[in-house]
Design an enzyme around this catalytic site. Structure first.
Site: not given
Ligand code: PLP
Length: 369
Positions: A36, A261
């Site tokens: 993601k 700045y």
């Molecule tokens: C539902 C869910 N599963 C897995 C993960 C993966 O987590 P990580 O990046 O800590 O391995 C996430 C990431 O935030 C998540 O939201």
């Protein structure tokens, strides 16, 4: 030719991190690579491919649009959309042949009327203590699962939860969540066959084999970032991203002159200052003003003065052989020196996730080996 703001991404590191994680999984659990937020800033498509080569048999994203983007790029295999979905997003997720997550009967009703040409694969989410998505009532979760299993155009594919404190070693909430989920999985397995039970994020995967169940969902670790915010090397993980700029100008500063700045830095002795054309418009946050180092000419140089949208300044010292065009490493290694995303995150009182996700679209991404 130097680039003003360049993230060098090494898909081979993602591949190796996945292979390393997979080799550590208990009882033949599968690896789901979480890609993601454009692969935590590393590029979702290239990382999805690398993860699959490294042994990930599932991919996960947060949104329907992310799933559709992966499919458009030709990524196949099992794909899970983990986030909440509006009805339009649900159509998009199912159109991308992605599995979706349910925790309410209302959502199952909407799902059951979907127009897709294949049965929708559904994972039921129990909130064992994250306090976010999912139902915290195991009876309600069992009811939702039953409705999914009974609906003609739905398939009950899995059950899941998410840990709130897996990265906090010694915390009592993590084992409590694990126990709640374990009991739920046992009940669900007594009633349904072929379920994929999954709970572990990267931190849980690395610290607790009992959390692996049938699949783990690893994000941060596949990019070679340490979920415990220390050093990826301690977990045998290889960072997949380096952030580079270059010295666009070298200027002599006298005491009393100031950089940037607000005049937030003035040298007390004569010194040389290098100007790097990277700034908060690229994701190099303003909170790093007078608050981080950059590698130039094989040495650590303090960033001095205010981080602007497009430029930062670094103190090169009273004598320098740094020249215009020299590379500047903001995350990565140069000769014997190394700056990690974890180092930068600590300066900002945040986590490595936010550093790589925060690199903006203006930073060009280039694949390296
Ligand atoms: C539902 C869910 N599963 C897995 C993960 C993966 O987590 P990580 O990046 O800590 O391995 C996430 C990431 O935030 C998540 O939201």
């Amino acid at each position: 030719m130097p680039e003003r703001a360049l993230a060098r991404i090494r898909p081979a590191a993602v591949e190796r991190n996945c292979a390393r994680l997979r080799a550590s999984l208990a009882g033949g659990a599968q690896l789901c690579a979480v890609v993601k937020a454009d692969g935590y800033g590393h590029g979702a498509v290239r990382c999805a491919r690398a993860a699959q080569t490294g042994g990930a048999s599932w991919l996960a994203v947060a949104t329907a649009a992310e799933a559709a983007d992966l499919r458009r790029a030709g990524i196949d295999g099992r794909l899970l959309v983990m986030g909440a979905l509006t009805s339009d997003e649900l159509d998009m997720a199912l159109g991308a042949a992605a599995d979706v997550v349910a925790w309410s009967t209302d959502f199952v009703r909407a799902l059951a009327t979907h127009r897709g040409d294949r049965p929708a694969q559904v994972h039921v989410k129990l909130d064992t203590g994250m306090g976010r998505l999912g139902t915290d009532d195991p009876r309600e979760a069992r009811g939702v699962a039953r409705r999914v299993a009974e609906a003609k155009r739905l398939r009950l594919a899995g059950v899941m939860t998410h840990f709130a404190t897996a990265d906090q070693l010694g915390d009592e909430h993590f084992p409590a969540q694990l126990e709640r989920f374990g009991a739920f999985v046992a009940d669900m397995r007594a009633e349904h066959v072929g379920l994929v039970a999954h709970a572990a994020n990267s931190a849980a995967t690395l610290r607790e084999p009992a959390s692996h169940f049938d699949m783990v969902r690893c994000g941060v670790a596949i990019y070679g970032l340490d979920p415990f915010q220390e050093d990826p090397a301690l977990q045998d993980l290889e960072p997949a991203l380096e952030l580079e700029s270059y010295v666009a100008a070298v200027r002599r500063f006298r005491p009393g002159q100031s950089a940037g700045y607000g005049r937030r830095w003035r040298p007390s002795e004569p010194t040389w200052v290098g100007v790097l054309p990277i700034g908060y418009g690229d994701g190099w946050r303003r909170g790093l003003t007078n608050n981080c180092d950059v590698l130039v000419g094989g040495s650590r140089r303090p960033l001095v003065g205010t981080v602007s949208m497009d430029n930062v300044t670094v103190d090169l010292g009273p004598e320098t052989d740094v020249a215009v065009g020299d590379p500047a490493i903001l995350i990565g290694t140069q000769e014997a020196e190394r700056i990690t995303a974890e180092d930068v995150a600590a300066r900002l009182d945040t986590i490595n996730y936010e550093i790589t996700c925060g690199l903006t679209a203006r930073v060009s991404r280039e694949e390296g080996r």
